[in-house]
Design an enzyme around this catalytic site. Structure first.
Site, PDB file in Angstrom:
ATOM      1  CB  CYS A   1      -0.932   0.011   1.213  1.00 41.76           C
ATOM      2  SG  CYS A   1      -0.059  -0.033   2.797  1.00 41.76           S
TER       3      CYS A   1
ATOM      4  CB  CYS B   1       4.541  -0.408   1.737  1.00 39.90           C
ATOM      5  SG  CYS B   1       3.507  -1.585   2.628  1.00 39.90           S
TER       6      CYS B   1
ATOM      7  CG  ASP C   1       7.546  27.610 -33.792  1.00 40.73           C
ATOM      8  OD1 ASP C   1       7.646  28.840 -33.877  1.00 40.73           O
ATOM      9  OD2 ASP C   1       8.247  26.809 -34.440  1.00 40.73           O
TER      10      ASP C   1
END
Length: 997
Positions: free
Chosen positions: A139, A142, A653
């Site tokens: 989880c 951890c 651009d």
């Protein structure tokens, strides 16, 4: 076979690595002790470290120290209990490494001589980036625990851990800490750790076949000792892995392979070990382990439910279960035995992980599972003992503990399978690379004399390679012979095969369809396009989206909160029952208030596990990056995904982004009576030294005009370099390129200027009305007018156009329908800019912007807090790409632009701008849904588990059902993320895939 003690041996050079001259490297001894200066003190003593396994308390460490000090020749010995290490200083003339190891083993412990850090040679400057596999994480708590421990280590600059991939990326200073120390820190934190790869350029890992005995090991020693340039090496006989640190200026990995295989007369075969293969095998191993544990638990749980639900309806069998055997019934003995195996053998991993987590001051899913199952198991055992002593038979809940572990293991197995699916993108990319390549060996005259099959990981720049029809191109390179069509869809996403002829570039991992090609490798290893794509996808999957920070915070406080809530639930129900707040008939048969409250409490502990919360974001990001790569869109991180889904402005651009970047001269007009050919010759001479795209277009137009008129020179028209030497251009002096204006130089001592109005005005050159009107006419037709002045007089004008990309106008329309406002920025004059913008449908234009000013344009749109994306392809776009919230680089652009961007559009197609934004929006919609899946089980089920509905509806959640819901929450989140694999590009872009012949 060699004895077991020699299965992992260190091979190092003694003094050579400290000298830059590889010729001074001394012979390497395989079975002798490492005799480096850092391993010996001033008195000739040697220091080693030994891993000691089996110590459980201070008495154990004292026992080891005493055993070591009793060895003749050992000067000092100190043992660190928590680190499971012994540090020993000894006289190498009296005692060897093996004697120290034997002394520890004779004391009743397991010992392993640790490989010494590489102190030979000059330490690389700066830091290294290493990848580590971290197993056992369940989880977000951890993840937080591992990251916190790693970041606290000395020499660690950065540490990022990804739950979904079970990978950690650590930037560290090798002069302070080594990779083995990092692995040890991970293991000390209660997780499994192993090293995968690092950014070291002087290390290679081989898999060796043919070493079966001690004699073979000695042969390998002799071969390695004879190769100059080898600094250090280590061989593990069990796995066949050979790690070599070498001097890259003296030899290469291919030279090492040839040297070792040739030196052993072909007895040993070496193959470069691919780190991704090891990672894939780890995933398979984890899934297999979880499946084995789940099946074992399930098979042992089935008899428990059979005894509880079926046996009461079979009198013969039920009577046997009710038969007393000592203090307990036969059925109780069977249940106790079966559950004990499930609890302490199959479920041992939960206790180990929970203990280590608590030792490091953190809590995770394993803590909750251990608490819940232990409470159920302990109560059932106590109930049995109480019944044996008093004769009162209380209900037992062994089935609860067994089914809880079974369902948790089922959830982890399904989660492993799902997580494996989310990492398919990298696996598929790795599989694109061919395993071998055909190397063409030539003689001094350049003639092919031999073809040799080699490992594709051993290809070097400059190698000549043969690619057969239907095979994969082994490396990035240039075609030197042959013609064929190549399928590049797996890299660029472009479905149409691309024709490749001499001088065409090819990409490693793409498929040669028809003809035979000879290519010259230009980029190998980590420099190839495929490797860079893998690196980008890996980096993205390792990154954390800002939204995940909230989940990490919740996970860090979730477990203590849940335990507190479980205790509150227990004492609330127990206290209410003690004072008669609810009727006795609510209690289970032969039960009491303690048992009644305990079952509610266990259900709360189990169902509130935060596993799904930690998987909600990373699994979705992993799938999205893989889907993006398959569609030609490379995403550099979860933070880029999060920003892209909120984009309000997209700034394009013009040149090379909205346009094709292939400028061509459409008009050339003179105003002084000068011949057109002479005029073009003057202009081309001035522009020949410029690298600007417009200059190249002018030179190409003049060259074509010159040689079209002069047929005698047509043979030279095939090669620009020969043309420049042919004398058709004038000699130029004092050349100056003026960014944003044009160029100026001297021809025959007279000044010539080629550029825009600003250049003419600053040089004091008048522009007549006739010239001005012609230039305006060009600009209003979306062409750029280039003025040419010679000896102070405007002599002519060139009209240059850069065609728009075919999809530009439709993409702009699509963005507007998505609620995104397109903007165009260009250095062109306002008339040309407005004409181009009108053609594509852009309302907002920023013209006459210098390259450095593009970033200012981006920042002007960010002032109100809007999220701005910038799309560009050139070096001059890099500052703007970096300044934008989301930078998108066209894949065919420059490396610098790609480096500065958050997204890389591999297909050089504007459709992918829409794909990038749409995928980001779809991904974050999925993440939000994942959080709903993750939290709904907790928000809805925790009150049910705590018994909130029991007084009114008599509904309660048994602990084993709570375990099933907890497992289902994680599986739901991962499966939800996997649905992103069905993503398809928006229909708008699919329409543009139709090619009209």
């Amino acid at each position: 076979m060699a004895p077991s003690r020699s299965r992992d041996v260190q091979l190092t050079s003694i003094a050579g690595a400290e000298d830059d001259d590889a010729g001074d490297l001394e012979e390497v001894r395989l079975l002798d002790s490492y005799d480096s200066r850092d391993g010996i003190d001033d008195g000739g003593m040697r220091r080693i470290q030994v891993r000691v396994t089996g110590m459980t308390c201070a008495a154990c460490s004292t026992s080891v120290e005493s055993a070591l000090c009793a060895v003749d020749g050992v000067i000092t010995a100190s043992v660190a209990l928590l680190q499971n290490k012994a540090d020993v200083v000894f006289n190498p003339a009296l005692v060897k490494d093996e004697d120290i190891k034997n002394a520890i083993e004779d004391a009743g412990f397991e010992a392993e001589i640790l490989p010494e850090p590489s102190t030979t040679g000059k330490m690389p400057h700066g830091t290294l980036v290493g990848q580590f596999i971290i197993g056992g994480m369940t989880c977000a708590a951890c993840v937080n625990s591992v990251e916190g421990i790693l970041r606290d280590l000395p020499g660690i600059k950065r540490a990022v851990v990804a739950l979904a991939t079970s990978l950690g990326e650590v930037e560290y200073d090798p002069s302070v800490i080594g990779k083995d120390d990092i692995v040890n820190a991970i293991e000390d934190a209660g997780f499994e750790g192993s090293f995968v790869q690092s950014s070291e350029q002087d290390k290679v890992v081989f898999e060796v076949v043919g070493v079966y005995s001690l004699i073979d090991t000695q042969v390998l020693e002799g071969v390695l000792g004879s190769i100059k340039g080898v600094r250090q090496f280590r061989f593990d006989q069990i796995s066949g892995q050979l790690d070599i640190v070498f001097d890259p200026e003296v030899l290469s990995p291919r030279y090492l392979v040839d040297g070792i295989e040739g030196g052993s007369n072909g007895k040993f075969k070496l193959r470069v070990r691919n780190p991704y293969t090891r990672m894939a095998s780890k995933d398979v191993e984890e899934s297999s382990t979880m499946f084995r544990l789940f099946m074992s638990s399930l098979l042992l749980s089935i008899p428990l439910f059979f005894m509880k639900l079926v046996c009461p309806h079979i009198p013969m069998i039920y009577s046997l279960l009710l038969r007393r055997c000592g203090p307990f019934l036969m059925g109780d003995w069977l249940k106790w035995g079966l559950v004990s195996i499930i609890q302490f053998v199959i479920g041992k991993r939960f206790y180990i992980a929970a203990t280590r987590a608590l030792k490091n001051g953190s809590t995770n899913m394993d803590v909750l599972v251990a608490v819940g199952t232990t409470a159920s198991y302990a109560y059932s055992v106590c109930a049995l003992l109480y019944g044996a002593l008093t004769g009162f038979r209380a209900p037992v809940y062994f089935e609860t503990s067994a089914m809880l572990i079974t369902f948790v293991l089922l959830g982890k197995y399904l989660e492993c399978l799902a997580k494996g699916k989310t990492s398919d993108a990298i696996k598929k990319l790795v599989e694109l690379a061919p395993a071998t390549a055909l190397l063409i060996i030539k003689d001094k005259g350049g003639r092919s004399i031999e073809e040799k099959e080699i490992d594709s990981l051993l290809i070097q720049p400059g190698d000549m390679l043969k690619v057969l029809p239907g095979t994969k191109i082994p490396a990035d390179g240039i075609v030197t012979w042959g013609s064929s069509y190549v399928n590049e869809s797996m890299v660029t996403g472009e479905a149409v095969p691309v024709q490749k002829e001499v001088n065409a570039s090819v990409i490693g991992g793409t498929i040669n369809l028809h003809g035979v090609l000879h290519i010259q490798a230009t980029k190998v290893g980590s420099d190839t396009v495929l490797s860079q794509i893998i690196s980008l996808v890996e980096t993205a999957q390792m990154s954390k989206a800002p939204i995940q920070k909230f989940a990490d915070y919740v996970a860090s406080i979730f477990v203590p909160t849940v335990v507190s809530l479980a205790l509150l639930t227990f004492f609330s129900w127990y206290g209410a029952g003690s004072v008669g707040a609810y009727p006795e008939e609510w209690l289970p048969e032969n039960g009491n208030h303690f048992v009644f409250a305990l079952m509610f409490s266990i259900a709360v502990v189990v169902i509130a596990c935060p596993c799904a919360l930690g998987l909600a974001t990373p699994t979705a990001v992993m799938v999205a990056t893989g889907v993006g790569a398959n569609n030609g869109v490379l995403i550099k991180g979860g933070d880029a995904l999060e920003r892209a889904q909120m984009v309000k402005y997209v700034i394009f651009d013009k040149t090379g982004t909205l346009t094709q970047g292939k400028a061509s001269v459409t008009t050339a007009k003179t105003f002084t009576g000068m011949q057109r050919g002479e005029f073009l010759r003057l202009v081309a001479s001035a522009e020949a030294s410029s690298e600007h795209p417009l200059a190249q277009a002018i030179v190409e137009y003049a060259r074509h005009f010159h040689f079209f008129d002069d047929s005698s020179a047509s043979n030279g028209a095939q090669n620009g370099a020969k043309e420049l030497k042919s004398g058709w251009l004038f000699d130029v002096s004092d050349f100056i390129a003026l960014p944003g204006k044009g160029v100026q130089c001297l021809i025959d001592g007279k000044p010539i200027l080629v550029g825009n109005r600003k250049l003419m005005a600053e040089s004091g050159i008048d522009i007549s009305d006739e010239v001005e009107n012609f230039v305006v006419e060009l600009e209003e037709s979306a062409r750029t007018g280039v003025l040419v002045a010679y000896d102070g007089i405007v002599i002519g004008v060139l009209g240059i156009s850069d065609p728009l990309k075919r999809e530009a106008s439709v993409v702009i329309e699509g963005l507007q329908k998505m609620g995104v406002r397109p903007v165009m920025v260009t250095g062109d004059n306002r008339r040309t800019a407005r004409a181009v913008a009108k053609e594509v449908g852009i309302q907002d234009v920023r013209a006459e912007v210098m390259p450095a000013g593009k970033a200012d344009v981006v920042q002007s749109f960010q002032k109100d807090g809007s999220i701005v994306a910038m799309v560009g392809d050139g070096i001059n776009d890099s500052p703007a790409l970096a300044a934008a919230d989301v930078g998108m680089a066209i894949g065919a652009g420059t490396d610098i632009a790609i480096e500065a961007a958050d997204y890389v559009l591999m297909r050089n197609n504007l459709e992918d701008v829409i794909t990038a934004i749409d995928l980001s929006r779809k991904t974050f919609s999925r993440i939000r849904l994942n959080y709903v899946f993750a939290m709904v089980y907790n928000v809805v089920a925790i009150p049910v588990a705590a018994g909130a509905l029991y007084p009114s509806l008599r509904i309660k959640l048994p602990p084993w059902v709570a375990g099933a819901c907890m497992a289902l929450s994680s599986v739901s989140v991962v499966c939800s993320s996997l649905l992103l694999r069905r993503y398809r590009r928006p229909r708008l872009t699919q329409i543009l895939e139709i090619v009209v012949e």
